[in-house]
Design a protein around this motif. Structure first.
Motif, PDB file in Angstrom:
ATOM      1  N   TYR A   3       0.833  -1.208   0.000  1.00 60.96           N
ATOM      2  CA  TYR A   3       0.000   0.000   0.000  1.00 60.96           C
ATOM      3  C   TYR A   3       0.868   1.259   0.000  1.00 60.96           C
ATOM      4  CZ  TYR A   3      -3.057   3.697   1.630  1.00 60.96           C
ATOM      5  OH  TYR A   3      -3.707   4.894   1.752  1.00 60.96           O
ATOM      6  N   GLN A  34       0.300   3.576  -3.182  1.00 57.07           N
ATOM      7  CA  GLN A  34      -0.648   4.666  -2.986  1.00 57.07           C
ATOM      8  C   GLN A  34       0.010   6.006  -3.306  1.00 57.07           C
ATOM      9  OE1 GLN A  34      -3.875   4.893  -2.507  1.00 57.07           O
ATOM     10  NE2 GLN A  34      -3.872   7.101  -2.277  1.00 57.07           N
ATOM     11  N   CYS A  55      -5.712   3.653  -4.017  1.00 58.70           N
ATOM     12  CA  CYS A  55      -6.258   2.399  -3.503  1.00 58.70           C
ATOM     13  C   CYS A  55      -7.750   2.584  -3.227  1.00 58.70           C
ATOM     14  CB  CYS A  55      -5.536   1.976  -2.234  1.00 58.70           C
ATOM     15  SG  CYS A  55      -6.046   0.355  -1.623  1.00 58.70           S
ATOM     16  N   GLN A  73      -5.717  -6.010  -2.997  1.00 57.82           N
ATOM     17  CA  GLN A  73      -5.742  -4.550  -2.959  1.00 57.82           C
ATOM     18  C   GLN A  73      -6.019  -4.060  -4.370  1.00 57.82           C
ATOM     19  OE1 GLN A  73      -2.908  -2.406  -0.328  1.00 57.82           O
ATOM     20  NE2 GLN A  73      -1.825  -4.355  -0.312  1.00 57.82           N
ATOM     21  N   PHE A  88      -6.480  -0.825  -7.012  1.00 60.90           N
ATOM     22  CA  PHE A  88      -6.058   0.554  -7.248  1.00 60.90           C
ATOM     23  C   PHE A  88      -6.628   1.039  -8.576  1.00 60.90           C
ATOM     24  CE2 PHE A  88      -2.898  -1.213  -4.469  1.00 60.90           C
ATOM     25  CZ  PHE A  88      -2.453  -0.172  -3.674  1.00 60.90           C
TER      26      PHE A  88
END
Length: 143
Positions: free
Chosen positions: A98, A102, A114, A130, A132
């Protein structure tokens, strides 16, 4: 999409906890997944393209990183904090992914954002997804 994939590989290789980075082609669905754990598998889709003019487009992309680690150790409330922390190490790896992705931006991409984190159940593995979003301008049709 290939440029995005290559950029993601470059970024994920900078996360020392990850032992495998690859395009997701269903490796985790195999009985003995042909990966080293923890691994990060990449999926990319382009749900929307908008014309800038007749030859150029703005591309909106969604990509996901599937983090898989071998399930090990106890996570229940009766074990020591140290045992639980070792068993929940995948959170550390997920947070590293992350942090790396991010807000990433360069001359080719608008900032990565994200939009979702989700746990996926797989026998013997702890799997986290995750998702994005990003976008870029595609000028390839005009060259």
């Amino acid at each position: 999409m290939e440029t995005l994939y290559e950029q993601l590989l470059t970024l994920l290789k900078e996360i020392p906890q990850l032992k495998w980075h690859d395009l997701n082609v269903g490796q985790l669905d195999q009985e003995n997944p042909p990966v080293a754990f923890p691994c990060a598998l990449i999926d990319i889709s382009v749900p929307k393209r908008d014309d800038i003019d007749t030859k150029n487009q703005q591309v909106s992309a969604v990509f996901s990183i599937t983090l898989a680690v071998k399930a090990y150790g106890d996570t229940n409330g009766t074990v020591s904090s140290e045992t639980r922390a070792n068993s929940l190490e995948y959170f550390t790896v997920m947070n590293a992914i992350y942090k790396k992705l991010q807000g990433f931006t360069n001359d080719g991409f608008y900032p990565f954002s994200c939009t979702k984190q989700q746990s996926i159940t797989k026998k013997g593995l702890k799997v986290m997804l995750q998702v994005f979003e990003t976008s870029w301008n595609d000028y390839t049709a005009s060259s």
